[in-house]
Write a protein that holds these residues in place. Structure first.
Motif, PDB file in Angstrom:
ATOM      1  N   LEU A  30      -0.576  25.139  44.465  1.00 23.80           N
ATOM      2  CA  LEU A  30      -0.363  25.888  46.274  1.00 23.80           C
ATOM      3  C   LEU A  30      -0.117  25.142  47.436  1.00 23.80           C
ATOM      4  N   PHE A  31      -0.944  24.698  47.688  1.00 24.46           N
ATOM      5  CA  PHE A  31      -0.766  23.768  48.783  1.00 24.46           C
ATOM      6  C   PHE A  31       0.549  22.791  49.112  1.00 24.46           C
ATOM      7  N   VAL A  32       1.117  22.393  47.862  1.00 24.77           N
ATOM      8  CA  VAL A  32       2.748  21.715  47.777  1.00 24.77           C
ATOM      9  C   VAL A  32       3.296  22.505  48.574  1.00 24.77           C
ATOM     10  N   ALA A  33       3.206  23.271  47.489  1.00 28.48           N
ATOM     11  CA  ALA A  33       4.201  24.517  47.614  1.00 28.48           C
ATOM     12  C   ALA A  33       4.100  24.734  49.086  1.00 28.48           C
ATOM     13  N   ASN A  34       3.364  25.170  49.471  1.00 27.63           N
ATOM     14  CA  ASN A  34       3.325  25.728  50.506  1.00 27.63           C
ATOM     15  C   ASN A  34       3.721  24.955  51.928  1.00 27.63           C
ATOM     16  N   ARG A  35       3.621  23.455  51.724  1.00 31.40           N
ATOM     17  CA  ARG A  35       4.073  22.456  52.596  1.00 31.40           C
ATOM     18  C   ARG A  35       5.425  22.058  52.801  1.00 31.40           C
ATOM     19  N   LYS A  36       5.747  21.784  51.452  1.00 27.74           N
ATOM     20  CA  LYS A  36       7.188  22.308  51.129  1.00 27.74           C
ATOM     21  C   LYS A  36       8.369  22.884  51.381  1.00 27.74           C
ATOM     22  N   ALA A  37       7.573  24.307  51.617  1.00 28.87           N
ATOM     23  CA  ALA A  37       8.188  25.747  52.307  1.00 28.87           C
ATOM     24  C   ALA A  37       8.103  25.367  53.792  1.00 28.87           C
ATOM     25  N   TYR A  38       6.945  24.489  54.475  1.00 28.51           N
ATOM     26  CA  TYR A  38       7.092  24.422  55.538  1.00 28.51           C
ATOM     27  C   TYR A  38       7.885  23.579  56.086  1.00 28.51           C
ATOM     28  N   GLN A  39       8.512  22.357  55.558  1.00 30.66           N
ATOM     29  CA  GLN A  39       9.029  21.396  55.743  1.00 30.66           C
ATOM     30  C   GLN A  39      10.142  21.386  56.049  1.00 30.66           C
ATOM     31  N   VAL A  40      10.407  23.051  54.784  1.00 31.74           N
ATOM     32  CA  VAL A  40      12.057  22.800  54.885  1.00 31.74           C
ATOM     33  C   VAL A  40      12.366  23.971  56.023  1.00 31.74           C
ATOM     34  N   VAL A 296      14.963  15.002  58.497  1.00 31.69           N
ATOM     35  CA  VAL A 296      13.802  14.037  57.268  1.00 31.69           C
ATOM     36  C   VAL A 296      14.710  14.366  55.801  1.00 31.69           C
ATOM     37  N   ARG A 297      13.905  13.652  54.701  1.00 27.58           N
ATOM     38  CA  ARG A 297      14.485  13.315  52.845  1.00 27.58           C
ATOM     39  C   ARG A 297      14.100  14.895  52.868  1.00 27.58           C
ATOM     40  N   ASP A 298      14.624  15.833  51.914  1.00 29.97           N
ATOM     41  CA  ASP A 298      14.792  16.418  50.952  1.00 29.97           C
ATOM     42  C   ASP A 298      14.779  16.416  49.928  1.00 29.97           C
ATOM     43  N   LEU A 299      13.960  16.419  48.577  1.00 26.51           N
ATOM     44  CA  LEU A 299      14.274  15.661  47.232  1.00 26.51           C
ATOM     45  C   LEU A 299      14.371  17.188  46.504  1.00 26.51           C
ATOM     46  N   TRP A 338      23.312  12.789  50.205  1.00 23.34           N
ATOM     47  CA  TRP A 338      23.260  14.470  50.485  1.00 23.34           C
ATOM     48  C   TRP A 338      21.425  14.628  49.884  1.00 23.34           C
ATOM     49  N   GLN A 339      20.701  13.761  50.416  1.00 23.20           N
ATOM     50  CA  GLN A 339      18.999  14.376  50.215  1.00 23.20           C
ATOM     51  C   GLN A 339      18.542  14.545  51.840  1.00 23.20           C
ATOM     52  N   PHE A 340      20.032  14.940  52.714  1.00 22.39           N
ATOM     53  CA  PHE A 340      19.425  15.537  53.839  1.00 22.39           C
ATOM     54  C   PHE A 340      20.022  17.377  54.083  1.00 22.39           C
ATOM     55  N   VAL A 341      19.187  18.064  55.159  1.00 22.61           N
ATOM     56  CA  VAL A 341      19.502  19.182  55.336  1.00 22.61           C
ATOM     57  C   VAL A 341      20.660  19.163  56.061  1.00 22.61           C
TER      58      VAL A 341
END
Length: 357
Positions: A30-40, A296-299, A338-341
């Motif tokens: 849950l923490f990792v998912a929230n962190r990824k969502a925050y980064q996105v 910031v890379r998004d994989l 392709w790793q960058f938004v």
């Protein structure tokens, strides 16, 4: 008593540990998912904010094009003191800086240079070829800053003007005449009782630089902490010298089309690239297209897409080099693009001083 004092059995302890590990694993996921969502979300906010800043700055300058204190550009006299106060910067010299009419190549309130593999304007103007993003357009705008100094037959701010001998000012009698000058305030003409207004003169040149913070005077691979980030730049006059300031970083590509309106088009603007503009005096609007990139890379997913900006089109492919058409040597940001938004934006700005006459 001995039976009542017994603790957990080994099986019970193992079951409790497994259940605990499952709960902890769930919390970690849950923490990792929230962190990824925050980064996105942070990346999206970064892109939107950068595009807003770029569009606001470009839009403001475009709307100010050909403001000459209530006069037309053809009614403005350019005193030799104005061009003489500018320190030459290659082809960006005093004559170029004060060329407010289209009789001079590259002159007028608005003039554009189509993107090329090398700077489409003298590279000395921007500090060398390494300080230019290939394929991106260059936009030059000239106008008087609307922050009028104290008006009067002899402006009260005359001491401020003479105290800034390296700055260029516009002295305007609305609907009558105007003059670009530097140093002492010109004598009133033709009527000494008419109100005159003094405005600071502005020239803005917008272009893309491959980095924000340079190493020395050049964008190199070590700029921006080893990750050079393309940046929208604004070159302007400051006390007779041209200086370049970062407007906002993360702008990957910039293209501009110019809306020409004439009797042949029924006064409806037709948009052309800078190289295809027939008469710059007929340009009444500008269509700006830009692409912003998050450094910031998004994989999580490959960010593949095709971006079309005027005559430049490029496609971000998953796992392979980007393909470009009409972008003249342009390469998208990142070793693995392709790793960058990315986000694109297009907006139209009306040159209100042209439309109002």
């Amino acid at each position: 008593m001995a039976h009542a004092a017994r603790g957990f059995s080994l099986i019970e302890l193992m079951i409790a540990m497994v259940l605990g590990l499952l709960v902890v694993a769930g919390l970690i996921n849950l923490f990792v998912a929230n962190r990824k969502a925050y980064q996105v979300q942070s990346g999206n906010n970064y892109l939107q904010e950068n595009m807003r800043i770029a569009s606001d700055r470009l839009g403001w300058s475009l709307r100010m094009v050909d403001f000459w204190g209530g006069n037309k550009a053809v009614g403005v006299t350019v005193d030799s003191s104005a061009s003489a106060t500018v320190t030459d910067n290659g082809d960006c010299d005093g004559n170029w800086a004060t060329a407010i009419t289209y009789s001079t190549t590259g002159g007028g309130g608005i003039f554009g240079y189509n993107g090329a593999a090398s700077p489409p304007i003298d590279s000395t103007c921007i500090g060398g070829t390494a300080n230019y993003v290939p394929g991106s357009d260059v936009l030059v705008l000239r106008y008087a800053d609307p922050q009028v100094l104290s008006p009067g037959p002899v402006p009260v701010a005359a001491s401020t003007i003479t105290g800034n001998a390296d700055r260029i000012f516009l002295l305007s009698t609305p609907g009558n005449r105007a003059e670009l000058f530097a140093g002492s305030v010109p004598a009133p003409q033709p009527n000494a009782t008419l109100m005159r207004y003094a405005y600071p003169y502005q020239i803005d040149m917008y272009y893309l630089r491959p980095c924000n913070v340079m190493t020395g005077s050049t964008c190199t691979a070590s700029a921006d902490g080893g990750q050079p980030l393309p940046t929208l730049m604004r070159m302007r006059l400051s006390d007779g010298n041209f200086v370049s300031d970062p407007v906002v970083d993360g702008i990957e590509q910039l293209k501009i089309e110019y809306g020409e309106a004439s009797a042949a088009t029924g006064m409806a603007p037709e948009y052309h690239s800078a190289d295809n503009v027939g008469n710059w005096a007929d340009v009444i609007s500008a269509r700006v297209s830009l692409v912003a990139v998050n450094p910031v890379r998004d994989l999580t997913v490959p960010h593949v897409a095709t971006y079309t900006l005027g005559n430049c089109t490029y496609t971000i492919n998953n796992g392979s080099a980007a393909t470009t058409t009409g972008c003249a040597g342009f390469k998208p940001y990142g070793d693995k693009p392709w790793q960058f938004v990315r986000a694109s934006q297009q907006f139209v700005v009306q040159l209100r001083n042209r439309v109002r006459g």
